[in-house]
Scaffold this motif. Structure first.
Motif, PDB file in Angstrom:
ATOM      1  N   GLN A  90       0.827  -1.193   0.000  1.00 35.00           N
ATOM      2  CA  GLN A  90       0.000   0.000   0.000  1.00 35.00           C
ATOM      3  C   GLN A  90       0.874   1.261   0.000  1.00 35.00           C
ATOM      4  OE1 GLN A  90      -3.394  -0.045  -0.280  1.00 35.00           O
ATOM      5  NE2 GLN A  90      -3.018  -2.245  -0.577  1.00 35.00           N
ATOM      6  N   PRO A  91       0.380   2.362  -0.580  1.00 34.26           N
ATOM      7  CA  PRO A  91       1.149   3.619  -0.620  1.00 34.26           C
ATOM      8  C   PRO A  91       1.066   4.377   0.704  1.00 34.26           C
ATOM      9  CG  PRO A  91      -0.937   3.918  -1.731  1.00 34.26           C
ATOM     10  CD  PRO A  91      -0.876   2.455  -1.351  1.00 34.26           C
ATOM     11  N   ILE A  92       1.665   3.802   1.744  1.00 36.63           N
ATOM     12  CA  ILE A  92       1.543   4.384   3.086  1.00 36.63           C
ATOM     13  C   ILE A  92       2.831   5.025   3.585  1.00 36.63           C
ATOM     14  CG2 ILE A  92      -0.288   2.789   3.761  1.00 36.63           C
ATOM     15  CD1 ILE A  92       1.824   1.130   5.221  1.00 36.63           C
ATOM     16  N   MET A  93       3.920   4.885   2.837  1.00 38.80           N
ATOM     17  CA  MET A  93       5.189   5.448   3.308  1.00 38.80           C
ATOM     18  C   MET A  93       5.149   6.971   3.236  1.00 38.80           C
ATOM     19  SD  MET A  93       9.072   4.719   2.011  1.00 38.80           S
ATOM     20  CE  MET A  93      10.408   5.845   2.436  1.00 38.80           C
ATOM     21  N   PRO A  94       5.520   7.660   4.329  1.00 38.87           N
ATOM     22  CA  PRO A  94       5.550   9.130   4.306  1.00 38.87           C
ATOM     23  C   PRO A  94       6.776   9.637   3.553  1.00 38.87           C
ATOM     24  CG  PRO A  94       6.364   8.339   6.406  1.00 38.87           C
ATOM     25  CD  PRO A  94       5.888   7.122   5.650  1.00 38.87           C
ATOM     26  N   THR A  95       6.701  10.850   3.075  1.00 38.34           N
ATOM     27  CA  THR A  95       7.850  11.442   2.398  1.00 38.34           C
ATOM     28  C   THR A  95       8.873  11.952   3.414  1.00 38.34           C
ATOM     29  OG1 THR A  95       8.603  13.184   0.903  1.00 38.34           O
ATOM     30  CG2 THR A  95       6.696  13.680   2.270  1.00 38.34           C
ATOM     31  N   TYR A  96      10.138  11.870   3.038  1.00 39.90           N
ATOM     32  CA  TYR A  96      11.207  12.426   3.868  1.00 39.90           C
ATOM     33  C   TYR A  96      11.844  13.632   3.190  1.00 39.90           C
ATOM     34  CZ  TYR A  96      10.765   8.526   7.043  1.00 39.90           C
ATOM     35  OH  TYR A  96      10.270   7.625   7.962  1.00 39.90           O
ATOM     36  N   GLN A  97      11.123  14.196   2.219  1.00 37.58           N
ATOM     37  CA  GLN A  97      11.582  15.411   1.559  1.00 37.58           C
ATOM     38  C   GLN A  97      11.739  16.522   2.593  1.00 37.58           C
ATOM     39  OE1 GLN A  97      11.883  16.011  -2.113  1.00 37.58           O
ATOM     40  NE2 GLN A  97      13.047  17.705  -1.246  1.00 37.58           N
ATOM     41  N   GLY A  98      12.927  17.124   2.662  1.00 37.92           N
ATOM     42  CA  GLY A  98      13.172  18.197   3.611  1.00 37.92           C
ATOM     43  C   GLY A  98      13.494  17.726   5.015  1.00 37.92           C
ATOM     44  N   GLN A  99      13.336  16.426   5.290  1.00 36.51           N
ATOM     45  CA  GLN A  99      13.635  15.894   6.616  1.00 36.51           C
ATOM     46  C   GLN A  99      15.013  15.234   6.681  1.00 36.51           C
ATOM     47  OE1 GLN A  99      10.366  13.703   8.497  1.00 36.51           O
ATOM     48  NE2 GLN A  99       9.043  14.322   6.797  1.00 36.51           N
ATOM     49  N   LEU A 100      15.509  14.824   5.522  1.00 38.76           N
ATOM     50  CA  LEU A 100      16.834  14.222   5.432  1.00 38.76           C
ATOM     51  C   LEU A 100      17.696  15.064   4.503  1.00 38.76           C
ATOM     52  CD1 LEU A 100      15.886  10.452   4.952  1.00 38.76           C
ATOM     53  CD2 LEU A 100      16.709  11.522   7.054  1.00 38.76           C
ATOM     54  N   SER A 101      18.954  15.225   4.850  1.00 42.19           N
ATOM     55  CA  SER A 101      19.884  15.922   3.963  1.00 42.19           C
ATOM     56  C   SER A 101      20.286  14.983   2.830  1.00 42.19           C
ATOM     57  CB  SER A 101      21.129  16.357   4.740  1.00 42.19           C
ATOM     58  OG  SER A 101      21.878  15.220   5.152  1.00 42.19           O
ATOM     59  N   GLU A 102      20.864  15.557   1.772  1.00 43.37           N
ATOM     60  CA  GLU A 102      21.346  14.719   0.675  1.00 43.37           C
ATOM     61  C   GLU A 102      22.408  13.748   1.178  1.00 43.37           C
ATOM     62  OE1 GLU A 102      20.310  14.246  -2.251  1.00 43.37           O
ATOM     63  OE2 GLU A 102      18.903  15.905  -2.506  1.00 43.37           O
ATOM     64  N   GLU A 103      23.202  14.186   2.130  1.00 46.53           N
ATOM     65  CA  GLU A 103      24.234  13.312   2.690  1.00 46.53           C
ATOM     66  C   GLU A 103      23.610  12.114   3.394  1.00 46.53           C
ATOM     67  OE1 GLU A 103      28.274  13.653   5.452  1.00 46.53           O
ATOM     68  OE2 GLU A 103      26.985  15.395   5.128  1.00 46.53           O
ATOM     69  N   GLN A 104      22.543  12.339   4.163  1.00 49.92           N
ATOM     70  CA  GLN A 104      21.874  11.239   4.848  1.00 49.92           C
ATOM     71  C   GLN A 104      21.214  10.281   3.858  1.00 49.92           C
ATOM     72  OE1 GLN A 104      19.487  13.829   7.438  1.00 49.92           O
ATOM     73  NE2 GLN A 104      20.404  12.805   9.212  1.00 49.92           N
ATOM     74  N   ILE A 105      20.647  10.826   2.788  1.00 55.81           N
ATOM     75  CA  ILE A 105      20.039   9.967   1.766  1.00 55.81           C
ATOM     76  C   ILE A 105      21.096   9.074   1.129  1.00 55.81           C
ATOM     77  CG2 ILE A 105      18.891   9.953  -0.486  1.00 55.81           C
ATOM     78  CD1 ILE A 105      17.422  12.504   0.388  1.00 55.81           C
ATOM     79  N   LEU A 106      22.249   9.651   0.831  1.00 55.46           N
ATOM     80  CA  LEU A 106      23.330   8.868   0.241  1.00 55.46           C
ATOM     81  C   LEU A 106      23.830   7.801   1.212  1.00 55.46           C
ATOM     82  CD1 LEU A 106      25.153  11.811  -1.519  1.00 55.46           C
ATOM     83  CD2 LEU A 106      24.104   9.865  -2.663  1.00 55.46           C
ATOM     84  N   GLN A 107      23.827   8.111   2.494  1.00 56.18           N
ATOM     85  CA  GLN A 107      24.222   7.120   3.498  1.00 56.18           C
ATOM     86  C   GLN A 107      23.203   5.984   3.560  1.00 56.18           C
ATOM     87  OE1 GLN A 107      24.555   9.659   6.914  1.00 56.18           O
ATOM     88  NE2 GLN A 107      26.626  10.348   6.399  1.00 56.18           N
TER      89      GLN A 107
END
Length: 279
Positions: free
Chosen positions: A174-191
């Motif tokens: 189901q499409p229940i995952m929340p967005t993390y836009q603006g909550q994670l830095s690009e560095e954290q996303i890459l990690q």
């Protein structure tokens, strides 16, 4: 001040320098958090744009040890001319010694912490009992989606799934995952991407490292790509702004751009950034 930031998969972080081993194929995965930049290494004959909100990639293979200039070639603001640095191509033994001197956590280990801190493990469980897909062995595989299409699980897909999870919903979920836009830095996303990749991969590429930089970010991995370019460095290009002479490769000299920091190495992810005073 603008800069390129790099982080290796083994955890080393650098600014405006990129250390890489000679004779290895290097893949850069790049992004930026503000405006468009363009990473250019004249001696390697390679150049690629770094674009906000997406990943761009660049392959090359250095064939000669030495020190080579890198630049931003996309006008990006007041201090664009100072956004330069170096690629340090090292013999394999010297490169391994350089890596061993970092003493920091790997990007995957840092990503594992973000994964736990953000509660990702509650849905993405190894026993397939969670509300989200299992991530073990997922990287590089084909993923069926609800709309009947199939995507390859790569860096771009994982990033999109983190910042815009409704864009491509996995079949059976189901499409229940929340967005993390603006909550994670690009560095954290890459990690996080490095961590997911460490859980197993359907490809043969091995990550050398990751890095983030000034207004953009790039990651580099080792491995063989069909379209990898074989770089054959010749003399370095004189940088903008002049400066003091600096040794680059055996038998060659160049000039050091005024105010450019030195650092970062091969197999990294880079991202250019503004200083706090300019943000």
């Amino acid at each position: 001040q603008w800069m390129w930031k790099f982080q290796h998969a083994t955890g080393q972080r650098e600014i405006n320098e990129l250390h890489i081993p000679v004779g290895s194929r290097i893949k850069l995965t790049m992004t930026t958090e503000d405006v468009i930049h363009s990473l250019y290494v004249p001696a390697f004959r390679v150049k690629a744009d770094v674009v906000p909100g997406r990943y761009t990639q660049l392959w090359f293979e250095p064939t000669k040890a030495g020190r080579y200039y890198l630049f931003c070639t996309e006008y990006c603001g007041t201090n664009h001319s100072g956004m330069g640095g170096y690629v340090e191509v090292m013999e394999p033994t010297a490169y391994q010694q350089w890596l061993s001197g970092g003493g920091t956590e790997s990007a995957a280990a840092q990503g594992a912490k973000v994964f736990q801190e953000r509660g990702c493990a509650s849905c993405h469980q190894a026993d397939r009992q969670g509300r989200g897909p299992m991530l073990q062995g997922l990287f590089g595989e084909k993923q069926p989606l609800q709309d009947g299409t199939v995507v390859t699980v790569d860096e771009t897909y994982i990033r999109e799934s983190i910042v815009n999870p409704q864009a491509k919903v996995v079949a059976g979920f189901q499409p229940i995952m929340p967005t993390y836009q603006g909550q994670l830095s690009e560095e954290q996303i890459l990690q996080l991407i490095a961590y997911i990749r460490s859980l197993g991969t359907g490809t043969e590429d091995g990550a050398i490292g990751t890095a983030t930089g000034a207004t953009g970010s790039t990651t580099t991995t080792g491995g063989v790509a069909p379209d990898a370019q074989r770089s054959n460095p010749v003399g370095p290009t004189t940088p903008r702004g002049g400066g003091e002479p600096v040794n680059t490769a055996p038998g060659t000299t160049g000039t050091r751009p005024g105010g450019a920091a030195q650092g970062a190495g091969g197999g990294t992810m880079a991202q250019p950034q503004r200083s706090p005073q300019q943000q």
